[in-house]
Every structure is written in C-alpha cells, then in structure tokens.
Design an enzyme around this catalytic site. Sequence first.
Site, mmCIF file in Angstrom:
data_model
loop_
_atom_site.group_PDB
_atom_site.id
_atom_site.type_symbol
_atom_site.label_atom_id
_atom_site.label_comp_id
_atom_site.label_asym_id
_atom_site.label_seq_id
_atom_site.Cartn_x
_atom_site.Cartn_y
_atom_site.Cartn_z
ATOM 1 N N SER A 12 0.861 -1.146 -0.060
ATOM 2 C CA SER A 12 0.140 -0.130 -0.063
ATOM 3 C C SER A 12 0.720 1.084 -0.073
ATOM 4 O O SER A 12 1.954 1.131 0.600
ATOM 5 C CB SER A 12 -0.715 -0.177 1.204
ATOM 6 O OG SER A 12 -1.562 1.136 1.367
ATOM 7 N N TYR A 32 -2.085 -0.338 10.191
ATOM 8 C CA TYR A 32 -1.938 -0.862 8.750
ATOM 9 C C TYR A 32 -0.773 -0.291 8.110
ATOM 10 O O TYR A 32 0.093 -1.445 7.585
ATOM 11 C CB TYR A 32 -3.230 -0.076 7.961
ATOM 12 C CG TYR A 32 -3.326 -0.438 6.843
ATOM 13 C CD1 TYR A 32 -3.366 -1.767 6.133
ATOM 14 C CD2 TYR A 32 -3.207 0.539 5.823
ATOM 15 C CE1 TYR A 32 -3.689 -1.967 4.690
ATOM 16 C CE2 TYR A 32 -3.220 0.383 4.259
ATOM 17 C CZ TYR A 32 -3.457 -0.977 3.882
ATOM 18 O OH TYR A 32 -3.480 -1.412 2.481
HETATM 19 P P1 NAP Z 1 -11.436 -6.035 -0.242
HETATM 20 O O1 NAP Z 1 -12.319 -5.630 -1.364
HETATM 21 O O2 NAP Z 1 -11.630 -5.904 1.229
HETATM 22 O O3 NAP Z 1 -11.309 -7.361 -0.502
HETATM 23 C C1 NAP Z 1 -10.376 -8.310 0.338
HETATM 24 C C2 NAP Z 1 -10.256 -9.649 -0.253
HETATM 25 O O4 NAP Z 1 -9.173 -10.371 0.779
HETATM 26 C C3 NAP Z 1 -11.405 -10.611 -0.213
HETATM 27 O O5 NAP Z 1 -11.348 -11.472 -1.388
HETATM 28 C C4 NAP Z 1 -11.445 -11.243 0.983
HETATM 29 O O6 NAP Z 1 -12.038 -12.469 0.780
HETATM 30 C C5 NAP Z 1 -9.832 -11.438 1.123
HETATM 31 N N1 NAP Z 1 -9.537 -11.837 2.557
HETATM 32 C C6 NAP Z 1 -9.481 -11.055 3.538
HETATM 33 N N2 NAP Z 1 -8.956 -11.751 4.641
HETATM 34 C C7 NAP Z 1 -8.405 -13.103 4.233
HETATM 35 C C8 NAP Z 1 -7.782 -14.087 4.844
HETATM 36 N N3 NAP Z 1 -7.666 -13.949 6.053
HETATM 37 N N4 NAP Z 1 -7.586 -15.060 4.161
HETATM 38 C C9 NAP Z 1 -7.930 -15.017 2.662
HETATM 39 N N5 NAP Z 1 -8.396 -13.962 2.065
HETATM 40 C C10 NAP Z 1 -8.688 -13.031 2.899
HETATM 41 O O7 NAP Z 1 -9.910 -5.428 -0.307
HETATM 42 P P2 NAP Z 1 -9.232 -4.483 -1.500
HETATM 43 O O8 NAP Z 1 -9.755 -3.174 -1.426
HETATM 44 O O9 NAP Z 1 -9.561 -5.200 -2.977
HETATM 45 O O10 NAP Z 1 -7.632 -4.610 -1.020
HETATM 46 C C11 NAP Z 1 -7.094 -5.861 -1.464
HETATM 47 C C12 NAP Z 1 -5.454 -5.503 -1.003
HETATM 48 O O11 NAP Z 1 -4.976 -4.368 -1.438
HETATM 49 C C13 NAP Z 1 -5.204 -5.521 0.286
HETATM 50 O O12 NAP Z 1 -4.118 -6.187 0.666
HETATM 51 C C14 NAP Z 1 -5.067 -4.041 0.506
HETATM 52 O O13 NAP Z 1 -4.356 -3.858 1.914
HETATM 53 C C15 NAP Z 1 -4.498 -3.461 -0.491
HETATM 54 N N6 NAP Z 1 -4.792 -2.149 -0.697
HETATM 55 C C16 NAP Z 1 -5.870 -1.524 -1.068
HETATM 56 C C17 NAP Z 1 -6.181 -0.254 -1.215
HETATM 57 C C18 NAP Z 1 -7.745 0.173 -1.575
HETATM 58 O O14 NAP Z 1 -7.581 1.484 -1.442
HETATM 59 N N7 NAP Z 1 -8.610 -0.738 -1.818
HETATM 60 C C19 NAP Z 1 -5.190 0.630 -1.193
HETATM 61 C C20 NAP Z 1 -4.049 0.160 -0.922
HETATM 62 C C21 NAP Z 1 -3.756 -1.138 -0.822
HETATM 63 P P3 NAP Z 1 -13.331 -12.815 1.567
HETATM 64 O O15 NAP Z 1 -14.283 -11.787 0.728
HETATM 65 O O16 NAP Z 1 -13.798 -14.162 1.296
HETATM 66 O O17 NAP Z 1 -13.434 -12.252 3.274
#
Ligand code: NAP
Length: 251
Positions: free
Chosen positions: A142, A155
């Site tokens: 991130s 985080y």
């Molecule tokens: P999201 O929409 O909340 O989706 C999270 C995904 O991770 C879901 O498929 C969830 O599965 C899975 N997950 C969560 N805990 C898990 C576990 N213990 N084991 C296996 N799967 C798990 O998240 P996102 O926003 O797409 O973010 C994805 C990644 O990008 C993260 O690492 C986040 O830190 C990073 N990121 C996001 C942003 C942003 O603005 N969105 C910015 C910077 C970095 P279930 O649905 O089955 O729970």
Amino acid sequence: MKKLENKVAVVTGASKGIGASIAKNFAAAGAKVVVNYASSKEGADQVVKEIIDKGGIAIAVQGDVSNEADLFRLFEETKSAFGTLDILVNNAGIYKYEAIELVSPATIQQHFNINVMGSLLAIREAVKLFGDKGGNIINISSGASNTPLPTGSVYSASKAALDAVTIALSKEFSGKNIRINSILPGVVETEGSHTAGFIGSDFEAKLVSTTPLGRTGKPEDIAKVAVFLASDDAAWITGEKISVSGGLYGV
Ligand code: NAP
C-alpha cells in the site's frame, strides 16, 4: 502468444476488489488461476464463472491465509488441479484506520497475521511448488507503507513489514530465478474501501485533490501492473516497491 500463457497463478483474496481484478486480468493474459477467498464463496465462484465464460481456466479455493493448515490445503489443491505453480499474488489483506487510543492487541494481531504472516507462509509454500524452474511473487502492499497517514499506524506498520519481506527475499532468492516485487496502490474503489468508509469521504476528496492524475484508482489500474510484473516484460525487475497511485505517492 499471451503474456501469461501456460502460467499457473494463485491470487489470494480474489473474491472481490483488487484481487478479483488481478485474477480476471491474469486469466485474460492466458494464466490458469486459483481464486482464493476466506468467506465469500459466492464472490469467488462469480470470478471463476466470468473467467470460464471468456474461455479461461480457474478454480476457487477457500482458505484463510492466516491459518497454516488452510495454506497447506490451498497449495495442495493448486498442485492437484494444475500440477505446478508459477505466480503467487499476496493480495489478501485487511485495513482498519483508528486512533492509537482505540488500538487493541486483537487489531494488531489480525493485521500482522493476515497481511504479514499470511504472505510469508504463502511464499514459503509457493516456493516449494515453484521448484527448480523458479517463479514470480507480487505482494500487494500500500502507499500507506511509504507514506503513513494519521490513524493508520497499525496498517502502515503491517505493509511496511511486507515491503521488507519483498526486499529481503529478492536477495535471498538470488540465483533461484524467483522475482518478488511489491505494488503500492493509492486509494482504490473496492468493496473493502467502501466498507472502510473511504469512498465518498472527505479523506478521499483530500487525497484526490493532491493526486496528479486527479481520481481514485480502479482495481484494473492495479491488475494491469500486476500482469506486467508477472510477465517476462518485467524480467529484470525484482525487489522493487512500485507505486500505482496516480502520482499521489510518487517520489
Ligand atoms: P477487499 O475489497 O476488502 O477484498 C479483500 C479480499 O481479501 C477478499 O477477497 C477477502 O476474502 C480476502 N481476505 C481477507 N482476509 C483474508 C484471509 N484471512 N484469507 C484469505 N483471504 C482474505 O480489499 P481490497 O480493497 O481489494 O484490497 C486488497 C489488497 O489491496 C489488500 O491487501 C489491501 O491492503 C491492498 N490495498 C487496497 C487499497 C484500496 O484502497 N482498496 C489501497 C492500497 C492497498 P473474503 O471476501 O472471502 O473475505
């Protein structure tokens, strides 16, 4: 020939958001994809269906990345289905912004168990399946790693730890034909960022106002860079932290 033709990829947390987009873009680039999820079976099945409907190959495998037995099973099922592994994307992650006065041991443990330990143990298992041919690892970090913001101490600490893993292992993998890189997204519109209350908030508006490219990210913005890093186009890139943030986190 497609960029990821004949490659086998595991994408953790691919039932929604950035992970789902990476899974779909990998499949479009020719990879066979293991769509991991923790609890959203419906979301993972939908991602697999979309891939298969377009002529691609994918399976959904449940598994909590913070549970070692689940990880063993995830990579066993990958081996049973496809016989090998070429690419691991550690995308599964959680993010909770809260003032230090409110931070609990449970919050800290959850962030480090999923964002750091889950990624480390997934890499350990992936390397076994890569074997002598080597492989490719992408850690979804991130911008909050390089540029921590108020209320993001837990985080940011977890993602900075993940980036340290990227750098240490890029050196440890010397001579093994394994590349490993971090992608550092800016704010991306996903189910998770909606749930966290970022999308539509003053916080998002403030970040967009200081983003040179003037908008919040889309999952595809991240997925396309993941395809590049996983492909031979990035053959001489390892141990890097690559910001994909519309310039928000640029140097
Ligand atoms: P999201 O929409 O909340 O989706 C999270 C995904 O991770 C879901 O498929 C969830 O599965 C899975 N997950 C969560 N805990 C898990 C576990 N213990 N084991 C296996 N799967 C798990 O998240 P996102 O926003 O797409 O973010 C994805 C990644 O990008 C993260 O690492 C986040 O830190 C990073 N990121 C996001 C942003 C942003 O603005 N969105 C910015 C910077 C970095 P279930 O649905 O089955 O729970």
